[in-house]
Design a protein around this motif. Sequence first.
Motif, PDB file in Angstrom:
ATOM      1  N   GLN A 116      32.417  69.408 -70.470  1.00 24.89           N
ATOM      2  CA  GLN A 116      32.185  68.154 -70.662  1.00 24.89           C
ATOM      3  C   GLN A 116      32.027  68.799 -72.809  1.00 24.89           C
ATOM      4  O   GLN A 116      32.012  69.593 -73.034  1.00 24.89           O
ATOM      5  N   TYR A 117      32.080  68.045 -73.208  1.00 27.02           N
ATOM      6  CA  TYR A 117      32.081  67.904 -75.750  1.00 27.02           C
ATOM      7  C   TYR A 117      31.308  67.190 -75.618  1.00 27.02           C
ATOM      8  O   TYR A 117      31.121  65.980 -75.410  1.00 27.02           O
ATOM      9  N   MET A 118      30.995  67.789 -76.480  1.00 32.28           N
ATOM     10  CA  MET A 118      29.518  66.808 -77.714  1.00 32.28           C
ATOM     11  C   MET A 118      30.370  67.225 -79.645  1.00 32.28           C
ATOM     12  O   MET A 118      30.927  67.835 -79.399  1.00 32.28           O
ATOM     13  N   ALA A 119      29.612  66.345 -79.820  1.00 37.79           N
ATOM     14  CA  ALA A 119      30.162  65.670 -81.537  1.00 37.79           C
ATOM     15  C   ALA A 119      28.827  65.361 -81.899  1.00 37.79           C
ATOM     16  O   ALA A 119      28.430  64.235 -81.272  1.00 37.79           O
ATOM     17  N   VAL A 120      28.746  65.507 -83.019  1.00 41.40           N
ATOM     18  CA  VAL A 120      27.763  64.816 -83.592  1.00 41.40           C
ATOM     19  C   VAL A 120      27.516  63.257 -85.164  1.00 41.40           C
ATOM     20  O   VAL A 120      28.659  64.249 -86.112  1.00 41.40           O
ATOM     21  N   ASP A 230      22.397  60.570 -81.583  1.00 42.71           N
ATOM     22  CA  ASP A 230      23.459  61.067 -82.513  1.00 42.71           C
ATOM     23  C   ASP A 230      24.879  61.679 -82.469  1.00 42.71           C
ATOM     24  O   ASP A 230      25.325  62.320 -82.392  1.00 42.71           O
ATOM     25  N   THR A 231      24.688  61.823 -80.497  1.00 41.59           N
ATOM     26  CA  THR A 231      25.823  62.764 -80.508  1.00 41.59           C
ATOM     27  C   THR A 231      26.358  62.238 -79.118  1.00 41.59           C
ATOM     28  O   THR A 231      25.801  60.617 -79.060  1.00 41.59           O
ATOM     29  N   LEU A 232      27.405  62.139 -79.791  1.00 41.96           N
ATOM     30  CA  LEU A 232      28.731  61.350 -78.789  1.00 41.96           C
ATOM     31  C   LEU A 232      29.429  62.423 -77.503  1.00 41.96           C
ATOM     32  O   LEU A 232      29.787  64.118 -78.060  1.00 41.96           O
ATOM     33  N   ILE A 233      29.215  62.321 -76.225  1.00 40.23           N
ATOM     34  CA  ILE A 233      29.471  63.331 -75.402  1.00 40.23           C
ATOM     35  C   ILE A 233      30.613  62.837 -74.733  1.00 40.23           C
ATOM     36  O   ILE A 233      30.477  62.164 -74.328  1.00 40.23           O
ATOM     37  N   LEU A 234      32.449  63.447 -74.520  1.00 45.35           N
ATOM     38  CA  LEU A 234      32.762  63.328 -73.800  1.00 45.35           C
ATOM     39  C   LEU A 234      32.795  64.073 -72.734  1.00 45.35           C
ATOM     40  O   LEU A 234      32.989  65.141 -72.749  1.00 45.35           O
ATOM     41  N   THR A 235      33.808  63.308 -71.542  1.00 43.97           N
ATOM     42  CA  THR A 235      33.374  63.866 -70.518  1.00 43.97           C
ATOM     43  C   THR A 235      35.194  63.525 -70.030  1.00 43.97           C
ATOM     44  O   THR A 235      35.624  62.526 -69.759  1.00 43.97           O
ATOM     45  N   ASP A 236      35.659  65.093 -69.905  1.00 38.84           N
ATOM     46  CA  ASP A 236      37.346  65.325 -69.393  1.00 38.84           C
ATOM     47  C   ASP A 236      37.464  64.823 -67.512  1.00 38.84           C
ATOM     48  O   ASP A 236      36.642  65.134 -67.029  1.00 38.84           O
TER      49      ASP A 236
END
Length: 236
Positions: A116-120, A230-236
């Motif tokens: 998982q990866y996070m962006a704001v 305010d966060t986006l979680i990308l799950t590969d």
Amino acid sequence: MRDSSLLWILLAVIGVALLALLTSRDGSVAGLPDGQFAQLAYYGAWGVGIGASLFLLRSVRLGEALRHAAIWAGVFLVTIAGYAFAPELLAVKNRMMAVLVPGSVVALPSDGERRQYMAVRGSDGHFHLSGTVDGESVSFMVDTGASVIAMDRAMAQSLGIDTDALSFSDFVQTANGIARSAPVFLDSIRIGDIERRNIRAAVTDAEGLDTILLGMSFLNTLTSYDFRGDTLILTD
């Protein structure tokens, strides 16, 4: 060498090691993975401390020896705590990087199954992600309203796409509406450690996007993407 000098040297070494761990952006320090570097720093601090204690105990009285032992025990406790909580510290570091560095896509602690990866969210209300297209560094803007990855002519040309050879006979849906476009396929899209090959995209017959819209042709390849405030979680 006095005991205070040895103490400050050891504290400085520990501080530098922790700072290196907290500021690393690619998951490695001095060519070593974060975890391996933390382990090396941990055992190194133990070695220096034990050696310094043996040196000092040769020339001090019992009372002073006990005081020195208490000081070094405190240092070791701090070192052990830093090592034991290394994953949590790295997670905090990653979250700080996501907030402080616009476009950062940082790894979250793995659950052993999916990465998982996070962006704001940026100050403009959009999620901007740093990544690469065919090895070229670019900035993406997440757009769930775009059916495919979309870019304007100028952006396509900067990536080496021959726009004069394209046929603008299709239409693409973007957040700004429907635009004429030419279909293309991108060899590689990379965001964080997520990479996709041969991804469908479109070059719009318009100007002014100034970024690459990260549309559904990429997002649909993920296990999930979640907007959490305010966060986006990308799950590969």
